[in-house]
Design an enzyme around this catalytic site. Structure first.
Site, PDB file in Angstrom:
ATOM      1  N   ILE A 288      -7.632  23.122  40.160  1.00 10.95           N
ATOM      2  CA  ILE A 288      -7.519  24.086  39.049  1.00 10.95           C
ATOM      3  C   ILE A 288      -7.743  25.496  39.590  1.00 10.95           C
ATOM      4  O   ILE A 288      -7.021  26.437  39.241  1.00 10.95           O
ATOM      5  CB  ILE A 288      -8.513  23.770  37.911  1.00 10.95           C
TER       6      ILE A 288
ATOM      7  N   ASN B  46     -21.844  14.793  36.465  1.00 14.38           N
ATOM      8  CA  ASN B  46     -21.565  16.227  36.404  1.00 14.38           C
ATOM      9  C   ASN B  46     -22.625  17.040  35.667  1.00 14.38           C
ATOM     10  O   ASN B  46     -22.725  18.253  35.856  1.00 14.38           O
ATOM     11  CB  ASN B  46     -20.187  16.472  35.767  1.00 14.38           C
TER      12      ASN B  46
ATOM     13  N   GLN C   2     -26.415  25.616  37.089  1.00  8.38           N
ATOM     14  CA  GLN C   2     -25.604  26.818  36.849  1.00  8.38           C
ATOM     15  C   GLN C   2     -26.073  27.546  35.583  1.00  8.38           C
ATOM     16  O   GLN C   2     -26.033  28.777  35.531  1.00  8.38           O
ATOM     17  CB  GLN C   2     -24.118  26.447  36.786  1.00  8.38           C
TER      18      GLN C   2
ATOM     19  N   VAL D 118     -14.865  24.308  31.829  1.00  6.73           N
ATOM     20  CA  VAL D 118     -13.654  23.499  31.970  1.00  6.73           C
ATOM     21  C   VAL D 118     -14.018  22.121  32.539  1.00  6.73           C
ATOM     22  O   VAL D 118     -13.453  21.108  32.151  1.00  6.73           O
ATOM     23  CB  VAL D 118     -12.641  24.223  32.901  1.00  6.73           C
ATOM     24  N   GLY D 119     -14.976  22.092  33.459  1.00 11.45           N
ATOM     25  CA  GLY D 119     -15.394  20.841  34.117  1.00 11.45           C
ATOM     26  C   GLY D 119     -15.843  19.825  33.075  1.00 11.45           C
ATOM     27  O   GLY D 119     -16.588  20.141  32.147  1.00 11.45           O
TER      28      GLY D 119
ATOM     29  N   ASP E 293      -5.852  20.918  24.723  1.00 11.36           N
ATOM     30  CA  ASP E 293      -5.468  20.006  23.635  1.00 11.36           C
ATOM     31  C   ASP E 293      -4.615  20.770  22.612  1.00 11.36           C
ATOM     32  O   ASP E 293      -3.631  20.245  22.095  1.00 11.36           O
ATOM     33  CB  ASP E 293      -6.714  19.449  22.942  1.00 11.36           C
TER      34      ASP E 293
ATOM     35  N   HIS F  83     -13.292  17.593  23.537  1.00 14.19           N
ATOM     36  CA  HIS F  83     -12.131  17.487  24.445  1.00 14.19           C
ATOM     37  C   HIS F  83     -12.142  16.066  24.999  1.00 14.19           C
ATOM     38  O   HIS F  83     -12.720  15.788  26.054  1.00 14.19           O
ATOM     39  CB  HIS F  83     -12.239  18.509  25.576  1.00 14.19           C
TER      40      HIS F  83
HETATM   41  P1  NAD Z   1     -11.039  19.243  42.142  1.00  9.33           P
HETATM   42  O1  NAD Z   1     -11.761  18.046  42.634  1.00  9.33           O
HETATM   43  O2  NAD Z   1      -9.683  19.540  42.673  1.00  9.33           O
HETATM   44  O3  NAD Z   1     -11.933  20.536  42.383  1.00  9.33           O
HETATM   45  C1  NAD Z   1     -13.255  20.581  41.995  1.00  9.33           C
HETATM   46  C2  NAD Z   1     -13.928  21.603  42.884  1.00  9.33           C
HETATM   47  O4  NAD Z   1     -15.240  21.768  42.386  1.00  9.33           O
HETATM   48  C3  NAD Z   1     -14.034  21.159  44.340  1.00  9.33           C
HETATM   49  O5  NAD Z   1     -13.627  22.219  45.195  1.00  9.33           O
HETATM   50  C4  NAD Z   1     -15.511  20.839  44.491  1.00  9.33           C
HETATM   51  O6  NAD Z   1     -15.990  21.076  45.806  1.00  9.33           O
HETATM   52  C5  NAD Z   1     -16.102  21.817  43.494  1.00  9.33           C
HETATM   53  N1  NAD Z   1     -17.451  21.496  43.061  1.00  9.33           N
HETATM   54  C6  NAD Z   1     -18.012  20.287  42.862  1.00  9.33           C
HETATM   55  N2  NAD Z   1     -19.296  20.424  42.523  1.00  9.33           N
HETATM   56  C7  NAD Z   1     -19.553  21.752  42.489  1.00  9.33           C
HETATM   57  C8  NAD Z   1     -20.700  22.522  42.219  1.00  9.33           C
HETATM   58  N3  NAD Z   1     -21.869  21.939  41.924  1.00  9.33           N
HETATM   59  N4  NAD Z   1     -20.608  23.862  42.287  1.00  9.33           N
HETATM   60  C9  NAD Z   1     -19.443  24.451  42.606  1.00  9.33           C
HETATM   61  N5  NAD Z   1     -18.323  23.774  42.890  1.00  9.33           N
HETATM   62  C10 NAD Z   1     -18.386  22.441  42.825  1.00  9.33           C
HETATM   63  O7  NAD Z   1     -11.022  19.138  40.536  1.00  9.33           O
HETATM   64  P2  NAD Z   1     -10.093  19.919  39.500  1.00  9.33           P
HETATM   65  O8  NAD Z   1      -8.847  19.128  39.307  1.00  9.33           O
HETATM   66  O9  NAD Z   1     -10.011  21.348  39.867  1.00  9.33           O
HETATM   67  O10 NAD Z   1     -10.947  19.712  38.167  1.00  9.33           O
HETATM   68  C11 NAD Z   1     -12.191  20.317  37.985  1.00  9.33           C
HETATM   69  C12 NAD Z   1     -12.816  19.843  36.674  1.00  9.33           C
HETATM   70  O11 NAD Z   1     -12.024  20.250  35.562  1.00  9.33           O
HETATM   71  C13 NAD Z   1     -12.943  18.328  36.545  1.00  9.33           C
HETATM   72  O12 NAD Z   1     -14.189  18.021  35.941  1.00  9.33           O
HETATM   73  C14 NAD Z   1     -11.819  17.961  35.595  1.00  9.33           C
HETATM   74  O13 NAD Z   1     -12.061  16.756  34.901  1.00  9.33           O
HETATM   75  C15 NAD Z   1     -11.868  19.154  34.683  1.00  9.33           C
HETATM   76  N6  NAD Z   1     -10.688  19.373  33.825  1.00  9.33           N
HETATM   77  C16 NAD Z   1     -10.924  19.804  32.550  1.00  9.33           C
HETATM   78  C17 NAD Z   1      -9.877  20.045  31.699  1.00  9.33           C
HETATM   79  C18 NAD Z   1     -10.136  20.523  30.287  1.00  9.33           C
HETATM   80  O14 NAD Z   1      -9.178  20.624  29.496  1.00  9.33           O
HETATM   81  N7  NAD Z   1     -11.357  20.821  29.914  1.00  9.33           N
HETATM   82  C19 NAD Z   1      -8.572  19.869  32.145  1.00  9.33           C
HETATM   83  C20 NAD Z   1      -8.354  19.439  33.453  1.00  9.33           C
HETATM   84  C21 NAD Z   1      -9.435  19.180  34.290  1.00  9.33           C
HETATM   85  C1  LMR Z   2      -7.219  16.656  30.798  1.00  8.27           C
HETATM   86  O1  LMR Z   2      -7.306  16.543  29.574  1.00  8.27           O
HETATM   87  O2  LMR Z   2      -6.129  16.684  31.404  1.00  8.27           O
HETATM   88  C2  LMR Z   2      -8.474  16.793  31.614  1.00  8.27           C
HETATM   89  O3  LMR Z   2      -9.596  16.748  30.790  1.00  8.27           O
HETATM   90  C3  LMR Z   2      -8.547  15.864  32.738  1.00  8.27           C
HETATM   91  C4  LMR Z   2      -8.845  14.465  32.271  1.00  8.27           C
HETATM   92  O4  LMR Z   2      -9.736  13.838  32.849  1.00  8.27           O
HETATM   93  O5  LMR Z   2      -8.197  14.011  31.331  1.00  8.27           O
END
Ligand code: NAD
Ligand code: LMR
Length: 330
Positions: free
Chosen positions: A17, A106, A113, A130-131, A163, A191
């Site tokens: 992301i 998580n 943070q 977002v995480g 969403d 979410h």
């Molecule tokens: P990714 O694995 O590609 O990247 C995650 C990054 O976070 C990595 O570089 C990792 O080293 C870093 N990280 C892990 N722990 C950390 C910490 N304590 N401090 C700082 N950095 C840290 O994952 P991604 O695809 O980029 O997704 C990130 C998050 O976003 C996931 O939890 C995913 O489920 C979530 N996500 C949310 C939505 C939403 O709609 N809310 C949508 C998509 C993904």
């Molecule tokens: C999404 O909705 O695409 C993200 O929350 C990633 C997931 O785990 O579904």
């Protein structure tokens, strides 16, 4: 005279992301084409080399609005004086996992943070989590951060905008109307697949979309499951969770919050103020309008029996998640 730079902290900067997000922020898509930014990038120690590579690419774009970049593995440095924080860094789920499987893994990240934000960020900082599971992670960060008495609980938000955008796109396809013509959608709740995308109020060029569709079975059997399970469908297809669309939704969320929604409804996951019977403090998707950097919940919407049932389901899930992290916050 050019504006003073805004400090934008982004966690998970080396992740997928992050890679879709940072270039758009530096290009002015988050805060406007006249607003310089300083990026404060946080990732784990083992990801610092990859962060360096991303910074090299940022440099190679020669973005006129990029006034500086900080890279660190220390949250206290990353959030120092930050005006905006995008908390992306966390483990994503893989095939077969539900978002709540990520909860304990998580959740700890967001206590650390939250503490850093509470102590070192700009007191007016706006935070988007977002995480995943993003509502409860936002709740954790907020609960921890406000203990330091500096930052505002209302400025901790979770991302329902993906969403919301997914639902808009499904409605556009179903009705054959332009996505830009669709107004007044809301996604209530978490979410997660329990979210309730509610199109009862949506209009397109003055026409009621509910009347255009006129198919309750489609709502229940196709629309809601499609939007709710879209994240899983993308993981299944890509082998990785959504990234570009998630980054896009993050940009939409923060841009509208800061620059205003111009009277339009948008969905934000925000700490409930008790509206619509949602217990105070829970991070819940609500319809809001935004102006001057503040959001306001759209009030007075009728909640019919079906909607209440769906809202109760997604609320129950959030209450269960809150229960699951109670010990962490004690
Ligand atoms: P990714 O694995 O590609 O990247 C995650 C990054 O976070 C990595 O570089 C990792 O080293 C870093 N990280 C892990 N722990 C950390 C910490 N304590 N401090 C700082 N950095 C840290 O994952 P991604 O695809 O980029 O997704 C990130 C998050 O976003 C996931 O939890 C995913 O489920 C979530 N996500 C949310 C939505 C939403 O709609 N809310 C949508 C998509 C993904
Ligand atoms: C999404 O909705 O695409 C993200 O929350 C990633 C997931 O785990 O579904």
């Amino acid at each position: 005279m050019s504006k003073a730079p805004v400090r934008v902290a982004v966690t998970g900067a080396a992740g997928q992301i992050g890679y879709s997000l940072l270039f758009r922020i530096a290009a002015g898509e988050l805060l406007g084409k006249d607003q310089p930014v300083i990026l404060q990038l946080l990732d784990l120690p083992q990801a610092q080399k990859a962060v360096k590579g991303v910074i090299m690419e940022l440099e190679d774009c020669a973005f006129p609005l990029l006034a500086g970049v900080v890279a660190t593995d220390d949250p206290n440095v990353a959030f120092k004086d930050a005006n905006i924080a995008l908390l992306v860094g966390a483990r994503p789920r893989g095939p077969g996992m539900e978002r709540k499987d990520l909860l304990t893994e998580n959740a700890k990240i967001f206590t650390v943070q939250g503490a850093a934000i509470g102590q070192y960020a700009d007191p007016d900082i706006k935070v988007l989590v977002v995480g995943n599971p993003c509502n409860t992670n936002a709740y954790i960060a907020k609960e921890v951060a406000v203990k330091y008495g500096r930052v505002k609980a209302k400025n901790f938000t979770g991302m329902l905008r993906l969403d919301h955008n997914r639902a808009l796109s499904q409605l556009a396809a179903k009705t054959g109307r332009d996505v830009a013509s669709l107004k007044s959608l809301v996604v209530w709740g978490n979410h997660s697949p329990t979210m309730y995308a509610d199109y009862r109020y949506v209009t397109s060029n003055g026409d009621k979309v509910k009347a255009l569709i006129n198919d309750e079975a489609w709502n229940k059997d196709v629309f809601l499951p499609t939007v709710g399970k879209r994240g899983a469908a993308i993981i299944e297809a890509r082998g990785l969770s959504s990234a570009a669309s998630a980054a896009n939704a993050a940009i939409d969320h923060v841009r509208d919050w800061v620059l205003g929604s111009k009277g339009e409804w948008v969905t934000m996951g925000i700490p409930s103020d008790g509206s619509y019977g949602i217990p105070e403090g829970i991070i819940f998707g609500f319809p809001v309008t935004t102006e001057n950097g503040e959001y306001k919940i759209v009030q007075g919407l009728e909640i019919d029996a079906f909607s209440q049932e769906r809202i109760n389901i997604t609320l129950a899930e959030l209450q269960e998640e809150r229960e699951g992290v109670k010990d962490l916050l004690a």
